[in-house]
Write a protein that holds these residues in place. Sequence first.
Motif, PDB file in Angstrom:
ATOM      1  N   GLN A   1      20.425  60.833  60.483  1.00  0.00           N
ATOM      2  CA  GLN A   1      19.800  61.849  61.322  1.00  0.00           C
ATOM      3  C   GLN A   1      20.873  62.830  61.768  1.00  0.00           C
ATOM      4  O   GLN A   1      21.935  62.423  62.229  1.00  0.00           O
ATOM      5  CB  GLN A   1      19.157  61.228  62.566  1.00  0.00           C
ATOM      6  N   THR A   2      20.594  64.127  61.619  1.00  0.00           N
ATOM      7  CA  THR A   2      21.544  65.138  62.077  1.00  0.00           C
ATOM      8  C   THR A   2      21.173  65.572  63.484  1.00  0.00           C
ATOM      9  O   THR A   2      20.039  65.382  63.943  1.00  0.00           O
ATOM     10  CB  THR A   2      21.549  66.377  61.161  1.00  0.00           C
ATOM     11  N   ASN A   3      22.122  66.173  64.158  1.00  0.00           N
ATOM     12  CA  ASN A   3      21.837  66.707  65.492  1.00  0.00           C
ATOM     13  C   ASN A   3      20.862  67.873  65.422  1.00  0.00           C
ATOM     14  O   ASN A   3      20.225  68.222  66.412  1.00  0.00           O
ATOM     15  CB  ASN A   3      23.130  67.159  66.169  1.00  0.00           C
ATOM     16  N   ALA A   4      20.713  68.479  64.246  1.00  0.00           N
ATOM     17  CA  ALA A   4      19.800  69.599  64.059  1.00  0.00           C
ATOM     18  C   ALA A   4      18.364  69.133  63.818  1.00  0.00           C
ATOM     19  O   ALA A   4      17.476  69.943  63.605  1.00  0.00           O
ATOM     20  CB  ALA A   4      20.263  70.461  62.891  1.00  0.00           C
ATOM     21  N   GLY A   5      18.127  67.816  63.799  1.00  0.00           N
ATOM     22  CA  GLY A   5      16.774  67.313  63.631  1.00  0.00           C
ATOM     23  C   GLY A   5      16.375  66.978  62.209  1.00  0.00           C
ATOM     24  O   GLY A   5      15.225  66.627  61.951  1.00  0.00           O
ATOM     25  N   ARG A   6      17.281  67.096  61.282  1.00  0.00           N
ATOM     26  CA  ARG A   6      16.976  66.712  59.901  1.00  0.00           C
ATOM     27  C   ARG A   6      17.365  65.262  59.692  1.00  0.00           C
ATOM     28  O   ARG A   6      18.327  64.784  60.270  1.00  0.00           O
ATOM     29  CB  ARG A   6      17.739  67.599  58.924  1.00  0.00           C
ATOM     30  N   GLY A   7      16.615  64.587  58.837  1.00  0.00           N
ATOM     31  CA  GLY A   7      16.965  63.195  58.602  1.00  0.00           C
ATOM     32  C   GLY A   7      16.161  62.566  57.493  1.00  0.00           C
ATOM     33  O   GLY A   7      15.176  63.121  57.015  1.00  0.00           O
ATOM     34  N   VAL A   8      16.620  61.396  57.089  1.00  0.00           N
ATOM     35  CA  VAL A   8      15.977  60.641  56.026  1.00  0.00           C
ATOM     36  C   VAL A   8      16.152  59.161  56.319  1.00  0.00           C
ATOM     37  O   VAL A   8      17.164  58.732  56.854  1.00  0.00           O
ATOM     38  CB  VAL A   8      16.558  61.011  54.638  1.00  0.00           C
TER      39      VAL A   8
ATOM     40  N   ARG B   1      11.458  56.349  50.464  1.00  0.00           N
ATOM     41  CA  ARG B   1      12.301  57.320  51.165  1.00  0.00           C
ATOM     42  C   ARG B   1      11.379  58.246  51.933  1.00  0.00           C
ATOM     43  O   ARG B   1      10.409  58.767  51.382  1.00  0.00           O
ATOM     44  CB  ARG B   1      13.144  58.091  50.160  1.00  0.00           C
ATOM     45  N   THR B   2      11.690  58.472  53.194  1.00  0.00           N
ATOM     46  CA  THR B   2      10.875  59.336  54.035  1.00  0.00           C
ATOM     47  C   THR B   2      11.775  60.305  54.792  1.00  0.00           C
ATOM     48  O   THR B   2      12.773  59.889  55.393  1.00  0.00           O
ATOM     49  CB  THR B   2      10.064  58.514  55.057  1.00  0.00           C
ATOM     50  N   PHE B   3      11.408  61.581  54.767  1.00  0.00           N
ATOM     51  CA  PHE B   3      12.156  62.608  55.476  1.00  0.00           C
ATOM     52  C   PHE B   3      11.480  62.907  56.812  1.00  0.00           C
ATOM     53  O   PHE B   3      10.296  62.606  57.008  1.00  0.00           O
ATOM     54  CB  PHE B   3      12.239  63.887  54.640  1.00  0.00           C
ATOM     55  N   ASN B   4      12.215  63.521  57.728  1.00  0.00           N
ATOM     56  CA  ASN B   4      11.656  63.856  59.038  1.00  0.00           C
ATOM     57  C   ASN B   4      10.461  64.793  58.941  1.00  0.00           C
ATOM     58  O   ASN B   4       9.593  64.776  59.814  1.00  0.00           O
ATOM     59  CB  ASN B   4      12.718  64.498  59.925  1.00  0.00           C
ATOM     60  N   ASN B   5      10.389  65.595  57.902  1.00  0.00           N
ATOM     61  CA  ASN B   5       9.266  66.525  57.775  1.00  0.00           C
ATOM     62  C   ASN B   5       8.001  65.831  57.257  1.00  0.00           C
ATOM     63  O   ASN B   5       6.985  66.470  57.051  1.00  0.00           O
ATOM     64  CB  ASN B   5       9.631  67.705  56.870  1.00  0.00           C
ATOM     65  N   GLY B   6       8.061  64.519  57.015  1.00  0.00           N
ATOM     66  CA  GLY B   6       6.891  63.760  56.580  1.00  0.00           C
ATOM     67  C   GLY B   6       6.824  63.523  55.084  1.00  0.00           C
ATOM     68  O   GLY B   6       6.009  62.722  54.622  1.00  0.00           O
ATOM     69  N   ALA B   7       7.625  64.222  54.308  1.00  0.00           N
ATOM     70  CA  ALA B   7       7.619  64.011  52.856  1.00  0.00           C
ATOM     71  C   ALA B   7       8.142  62.612  52.548  1.00  0.00           C
ATOM     72  O   ALA B   7       9.101  62.146  53.164  1.00  0.00           O
ATOM     73  CB  ALA B   7       8.495  65.054  52.164  1.00  0.00           C
ATOM     74  N   SER B   8       7.480  61.936  51.633  1.00  0.00           N
ATOM     75  CA  SER B   8       7.921  60.584  51.286  1.00  0.00           C
ATOM     76  C   SER B   8       7.656  60.319  49.810  1.00  0.00           C
ATOM     77  O   SER B   8       6.808  60.954  49.188  1.00  0.00           O
ATOM     78  CB  SER B   8       7.220  59.539  52.144  1.00  0.00           C
TER      79      SER B   8
ATOM     80  N   TYR C   1       6.853  62.990  45.998  1.00  0.00           N
ATOM     81  CA  TYR C   1       6.826  63.707  47.278  1.00  0.00           C
ATOM     82  C   TYR C   1       5.560  64.538  47.438  1.00  0.00           C
ATOM     83  O   TYR C   1       5.138  64.822  48.557  1.00  0.00           O
ATOM     84  CB  TYR C   1       8.054  64.608  47.405  1.00  0.00           C
ATOM     85  N   ASP C   2       4.929  64.893  46.329  1.00  0.00           N
ATOM     86  CA  ASP C   2       3.695  65.675  46.406  1.00  0.00           C
ATOM     87  C   ASP C   2       2.457  64.785  46.549  1.00  0.00           C
ATOM     88  O   ASP C   2       1.344  65.278  46.588  1.00  0.00           O
ATOM     89  CB  ASP C   2       3.553  66.565  45.178  1.00  0.00           C
ATOM     90  N   GLY C   3       2.643  63.474  46.603  1.00  0.00           N
ATOM     91  CA  GLY C   3       1.525  62.550  46.771  1.00  0.00           C
ATOM     92  C   GLY C   3       0.927  62.050  45.477  1.00  0.00           C
ATOM     93  O   GLY C   3       0.062  61.183  45.486  1.00  0.00           O
ATOM     94  N   SER C   4       1.360  62.589  44.352  1.00  0.00           N
ATOM     95  CA  SER C   4       0.811  62.138  43.071  1.00  0.00           C
ATOM     96  C   SER C   4       1.389  60.771  42.712  1.00  0.00           C
ATOM     97  O   SER C   4       2.550  60.477  42.987  1.00  0.00           O
ATOM     98  CB  SER C   4       1.135  63.147  41.967  1.00  0.00           C
ATOM     99  N   THR C   5       0.537  59.941  42.118  1.00  0.00           N
ATOM    100  CA  THR C   5       0.947  58.592  41.751  1.00  0.00           C
ATOM    101  C   THR C   5       0.827  58.409  40.250  1.00  0.00           C
ATOM    102  O   THR C   5      -0.165  58.803  39.644  1.00  0.00           O
ATOM    103  CB  THR C   5       0.068  57.539  42.466  1.00  0.00           C
ATOM    104  N   ARG C   6       1.863  57.819  39.682  1.00  0.00           N
ATOM    105  CA  ARG C   6       1.846  57.447  38.271  1.00  0.00           C
ATOM    106  C   ARG C   6       2.060  55.950  38.189  1.00  0.00           C
ATOM    107  O   ARG C   6       2.857  55.382  38.946  1.00  0.00           O
ATOM    108  CB  ARG C   6       2.939  58.163  37.492  1.00  0.00           C
ATOM    109  N   SER C   7       1.349  55.301  37.301  1.00  0.00           N
ATOM    110  CA  SER C   7       1.538  53.857  37.162  1.00  0.00           C
ATOM    111  C   SER C   7       1.391  53.448  35.703  1.00  0.00           C
ATOM    112  O   SER C   7       0.736  54.132  34.915  1.00  0.00           O
ATOM    113  CB  SER C   7       0.545  53.085  38.040  1.00  0.00           C
TER     114      SER C   7
END
Length: 135
Positions: free
Chosen positions: A64-71, A90-97, A121-127
């Motif tokens: 986590q950075t002091n600027a509010g970015r993180g993973v 993996r999840t980022f502070n902006n909600g992307a995972s 990250y776009d929500g698409s799933t491949r299996s």
Amino acid sequence: MRKTSILAAGLSSLAVLAAMIAAPAQAGQHGRFVSVQGARGHGYVHNRDVSRQPGAISVSRGTQTNAGRGVASNREASWGDGAYHGGASRTFNNGASASRNTNVVNNGDGTVSYDHSRTGYDGSTRSVSGTVTRP
């Protein structure tokens, strides 16, 4: 005399290094926490935790950075009795995972079943999944 002592020290160090590499991973838990702070409020904190048990491992990390970015990320795996399971996310502070999961099972009849899925990250799933005959 001096060359012999330097050679002996070098060989001794090499033997210790080889023993460390050959030693199996010990069961247990350990972690690390780092905080780096700079001028004008710039900085970050980072943590890492590892847990090992016979037949399983899990690792979690976060920055986590002091600027509010993180993973935050997590990885885990377990194995035994002819089966393996592994996954990561993996999840980022902006909600992307994003995440992935893998399962492999020895069916005991000369075949192995597997399934693997990945979510981007776009929500698409491949299996992919299937059964193969072991050579």
